[in-house]
Design an enzyme around this catalytic site. Structure first.
Site, short mmCIF file in Angstrom:
data_model
loop_
_atom_site.label_atom_id
_atom_site.label_comp_id
_atom_site.label_asym_id
_atom_site.label_seq_id
_atom_site.Cartn_x
_atom_site.Cartn_y
_atom_site.Cartn_z
N ARG A 87 -9.69 -18.47 -0.59
CA ARG A 87 -10.23 -17.11 -0.62
C ARG A 87 -10.09 -16.46 -1.99
NH1 ARG A 87 -7.52 -14.92 3.40
NH2 ARG A 87 -6.02 -13.75 2.14
N TYR A 94 -28.89 3.17 -9.22
CA TYR A 94 -29.23 2.31 -8.10
C TYR A 94 -29.03 3.10 -6.81
CZ TYR A 94 -28.76 -1.21 -4.50
OH TYR A 94 -28.87 -1.92 -3.34
N ASP A 137 -22.28 0.26 -14.96
CA ASP A 137 -23.17 -0.72 -14.34
C ASP A 137 -24.13 -1.18 -15.42
OD1 ASP A 137 -25.17 -2.12 -13.04
OD2 ASP A 137 -25.38 -0.69 -11.39
N LYS A 165 -28.84 -10.52 -10.08
CA LYS A 165 -29.98 -10.27 -10.96
C LYS A 165 -29.95 -11.22 -12.16
CE LYS A 165 -30.81 -6.76 -8.15
NZ LYS A 165 -29.58 -6.58 -7.37
#
Length: 374
Positions: free
Chosen positions: A46, A97, A169, A194
């Site tokens: 994990r 966004y 961002d 992206k």
């Protein structure tokens, strides 16, 4: 016995041969040493997966960061940061966004207070920041889908003076064109879905930090507790995409600049939004904090409103009508249809993600779709 031999067919615990292409570490767990330790440094998949850690190291190096963490999506990366922060006042952009904007608008559920400000206006940012109370200033530059530009260094100075951290961002420009940490930011965020991946086949997110902090430790802990790490195959695909990141982003930026220039003044359009255009309000700042191009994203506003914009998107042949951006295929999207009620996105706007097709072909396809409106 055959049963034992087949159960151990992959050679449990053996190291793989050194190969030019990194192998995918699909193990969910790792072997202890005879003394009960973990000399390999890996305990459980994990948070200890080798493929994930390799991709994190690549992103950290690209961003000039001390450390990076991968997440299952860009939203997981961004929201984990806010969940890790003690209840505080957050300053965020008016234009950003939309999915994260919607989440922040409800962040009072986690004890946060959020002020949305015009990040292109330093005076407005200064008024929004509350010294001693503001804990995080969130920047998205250029902002999606209007491509407004924020002066990272100037906002970072205002925020740090007030005791706040700055998070950026940088999904739309990547570390190829801008390194926010070098401009004074504390943490940079990417929707790795992206450009970092670039092939439209991975959903992932990333955070990278300039220095250790209590917030960063809590981010890592929450990621582990909530299990928001990506799988090893997604991490491996991301590493594959990162190998061509520089070439892709620079070429897509050149094509986007070509299209923006050729579309400017088109009779069917009321505006072309691209920070590389000399007439863009944020062009001077973009030219100062971006290097090697102005990104592969632009937006166009179509005369005739929403119906005309949707018709243009319906009439293209080479551009693909799809949500997302940053892949090798060129995408066109009527953005306000996706964002829905309350969005500040104009309903006549089409967002364009320029891929790796020939820019002449891309322009010709747009021109024929725009012709009925001209």
């Amino acid at each position: 016995m055959p049963r034992t031999l087949t159960a151990r067919a992959l050679g449990a615990g053996r190291s793989l041969a050194a190969s030019l292409t990194p192998p995918i570490d699909v193990s969910a767990t790792y072997m202890r040493d005879a003394d009960n330790g973990y000399s390999s440094g890996h305990v459980y998949g994990r948070k200890d997966n080798a493929s994930v850690q390799q991709a994190e190291r690549q992103i950290a190096d690209l961003e000039h960061a001390r450390e990076a963490l991968l997440f299952g999506s860009g939203m997981a990366a961004a929201t984990t940061l806010f969940l890790a922060a003690s209840p505080t006042h957050i300053v965020a952009p008016q234009h950003m966004y939309w999915g994260l904007h919607v989440w922040l608008a409800e962040a009072h559920r986690y004890g946060h207070e959020v002020t949305f400000a015009d990040m292109a206006d330093l005076d407005a940012v200064g008024r929004a920041i509350r010294p001693g109370r503001t804990g995080i200033v969130w920047i998205e530059t250029p902002s999606n889908p209007l491509w407004t530009v924020t002066d990272i260094a100037a906002v970072a100075e205002l925020a740090h003076r007030a005791g706040a951290l700055v998070c950026v961002d940088s999904t739309a420009v990547t570390p190829v064109l801008t390194r926010p940490l070098d401009c004074g930011a504390d943490i940079v965020m990417h929707s790795a879905t992206k450009y970092l991946n670039g092939h439209s086949d991975v959903v992932a997110g990333a955070l990278a930090a300039s220095a250790p902090s209590g917030l960063w430790d809590r981010i890592a802990a929450i990621r582990d507790q909530h299990g928001t790490t990506p799988g090893p195959f997604d991490a491996w695909l991301l590493m594959r995409g990162l190998r061509t990141l520089d070439l892709r982003v620079r070429e897509q930026s050149r094509s986007a600049a070509t299209l923006a220039g050729r579309l400017t003044g088109h009779p069917a359009l009321s505006a072309v939004l691209y920070p590389g255009l000399a007439g863009h309000p944020g062009h001077a700042i973009a030219a100062r904090q971006m290097s090697g191009g102005f990104g592969g994203m632009l937006s166009i506003r179509v005369r005739g409103g929403a119906a005309a914009a949707v018709k243009v998107a319906a009439n293209v042949h080479l551009w693909r009508r799809a949500t997302s951006f940053g892949g090798i295929e060129s995408l066109i999207e009527h953005r306000s249809s996706i964002e829905g009620q309350g969005s500040p996105c104009p309903d006549d706007l089409l967002r364009l993600s320029v891929g790796l097709e020939d820019p002449d072909d891309l322009f010709g396809d747009l021109e024929q779709a725009l012709a009925p409106i001209s």
